[in-house]
Design an enzyme around this catalytic site. Structure first.
Site, mmCIF file in Angstrom:
data_model
loop_
_atom_site.group_PDB
_atom_site.id
_atom_site.type_symbol
_atom_site.label_atom_id
_atom_site.label_comp_id
_atom_site.label_asym_id
_atom_site.label_seq_id
_atom_site.Cartn_x
_atom_site.Cartn_y
_atom_site.Cartn_z
ATOM 1 N N LYS A 113 0.462 -5.260 -0.078
ATOM 2 C CA LYS A 113 -0.239 -4.601 -1.190
ATOM 3 C C LYS A 113 0.592 -4.684 -2.451
ATOM 4 C CE LYS A 113 1.592 -0.157 0.244
ATOM 5 N NZ LYS A 113 2.435 0.034 -0.929
ATOM 6 N N HIS B 52 11.071 -4.101 -7.994
ATOM 7 C CA HIS B 52 11.320 -3.861 -6.566
ATOM 8 C C HIS B 52 10.350 -4.691 -5.721
ATOM 9 C CE1 HIS B 52 7.972 -1.170 -7.520
ATOM 10 N NE2 HIS B 52 7.634 -1.262 -6.248
ATOM 11 N N CYS C 25 3.416 6.261 -1.633
ATOM 12 C CA CYS C 25 2.571 5.415 -0.779
ATOM 13 C C CYS C 25 2.081 6.124 0.483
ATOM 14 C CB CYS C 25 3.288 4.115 -0.468
ATOM 15 S SG CYS C 25 3.387 3.071 -1.962
ATOM 16 N N ASP D 174 5.051 -3.460 0.613
ATOM 17 C CA ASP D 174 4.898 -3.538 -0.846
ATOM 18 C C ASP D 174 5.338 -4.953 -1.245
ATOM 19 O OD1 ASP D 174 4.067 -1.700 -2.923
ATOM 20 O OD2 ASP D 174 6.118 -1.668 -3.688
ATOM 21 N N ASP E 26 5.751 0.866 4.238
ATOM 22 C CA ASP E 26 6.795 0.386 3.318
ATOM 23 C C ASP E 26 8.235 0.698 3.745
ATOM 24 O OD1 ASP E 26 4.517 -0.296 1.948
ATOM 25 O OD2 ASP E 26 4.926 0.873 0.149
HETATM 26 C C1 VGL Z 1 6.154 2.895 -3.626
HETATM 27 C C2 VGL Z 1 6.563 3.206 -5.858
HETATM 28 C C3 VGL Z 1 6.275 1.887 -6.105
HETATM 29 C C4 VGL Z 1 6.109 3.488 -2.248
HETATM 30 C C5 VGL Z 1 5.860 1.567 -3.862
HETATM 31 O O1 VGL Z 1 6.183 2.732 -1.255
HETATM 32 O O2 VGL Z 1 6.001 4.736 -2.153
HETATM 33 N N1 VGL Z 1 6.493 3.704 -4.621
HETATM 34 N N2 VGL Z 1 5.918 1.073 -5.110
HETATM 35 ZN ZN ZN Z 2 5.729 -0.997 -5.524
#
Ligand code: VGL
Ligand code: ZN
Length: 211
Positions: A114, A89, A159, A54, A16
């Site tokens: 994902k 996001h 993540c 993400d 991510d």
């Molecule tokens: C993530 C919160 C929501 C991450 C992704 O990549 O850690 N955290 N979506």
């Molecule tokens: Zn997310």
């Protein structure tokens, strides 16, 4: 620690590294962009690289905006368990969901997306937050004869943590490259992550250890 890897059966899993998790983004991880040069250097040194992205639809159930009266960073109970609510996001196709401009993407063998199912979040690159819906990554790594997984990226305490814990559970020898990660760190989550990873026997290493 003495030097480790990287060998032909090692995978660098880059989690991510997207605009929304970098300063100025919708769910900015403090100093998240600092991982980019560290990860680019690792990408050069590994034979195999997989990126995760993400990738949420509008109105995703992990967004506070989908739960009237709820604030970002609060928690709700979903049928699969507790879920932290986030600011909107990484909307599919948006600039925020794009990889950081300076991340080296060329060498990536696969990009795994994902969090695209409206009703369930997915922190881990292996399973969604119900812990049973697979993303397919385990099968990919097994078929490619990968034995060790090295995790890097954002966010260390979400993540990256869930991906590393699932990698280990799926019988890959797993490491987290700590200087190639940055944490959101809410309510002590960075320290809790370090504790959990070491309890599970997941190696916390530095990029300088890998050569
Ligand atoms: C993530 C919160 C929501 C991450 C992704 O990549 O850690 N955290 N979506
Ligand atoms: Zn997310």
């Amino acid at each position: 620690m003495s030097s480790i890897g990287p060998g032909h059966d090692d995978m660098l899993l880059v989690i991510d590294v997207q605009n929304d998790f970098c300063p100025g983004g919708a769910l900015a991880v403090p100093r998240g962009d600092e991982v980019v040069p560290v990860i680019n250097d690792l990408i050069n040194r590994f034979d195999h690289v997989v990126l995760t992205q993400d990738w949420h639809p509008r109105g995703h159930s992990s967004f506070a905006s989908s739960h009237p009266g709820k604030e970002p960073f609060s928690e709700v109970s979903m049928d699969y368990g507790p879920q932290t609510l986030w600011p909107d996001h990484c909307l599919q196709g948006s600039r925020g969901a794009a990889f950081h401009d300076r991340l080296s993407r060329t060498k990536a063998e696969m990009v795994i997306r994902k969090g695209f199912r409206p009703g369930i979040d997915s922190y881990s690159a292996f399973f969604e937050n119900d812990k049973i819906t697979p993303t397919g990554l385990t099968g990919y790594l097994r078929e490619r004869d990968i034995k060790r997984v090295f995790c890097a990226g954002l966010a260390f305490d979400f993540c990256v943590r869930y991906s590393a814990e699932d990698a280990q559970r799926q019988q890959f020898e797993t490491f987290v490259i700590e200087d190639a990660c940055r944490a959101i760190d809410m309510n002590g989550s960075a320290a809790a992550t370090r504790d959990s990873l070491s309890r599970l026997g997941i190696g916390l290493v530095n990029s300088a250890d890998i050569r």
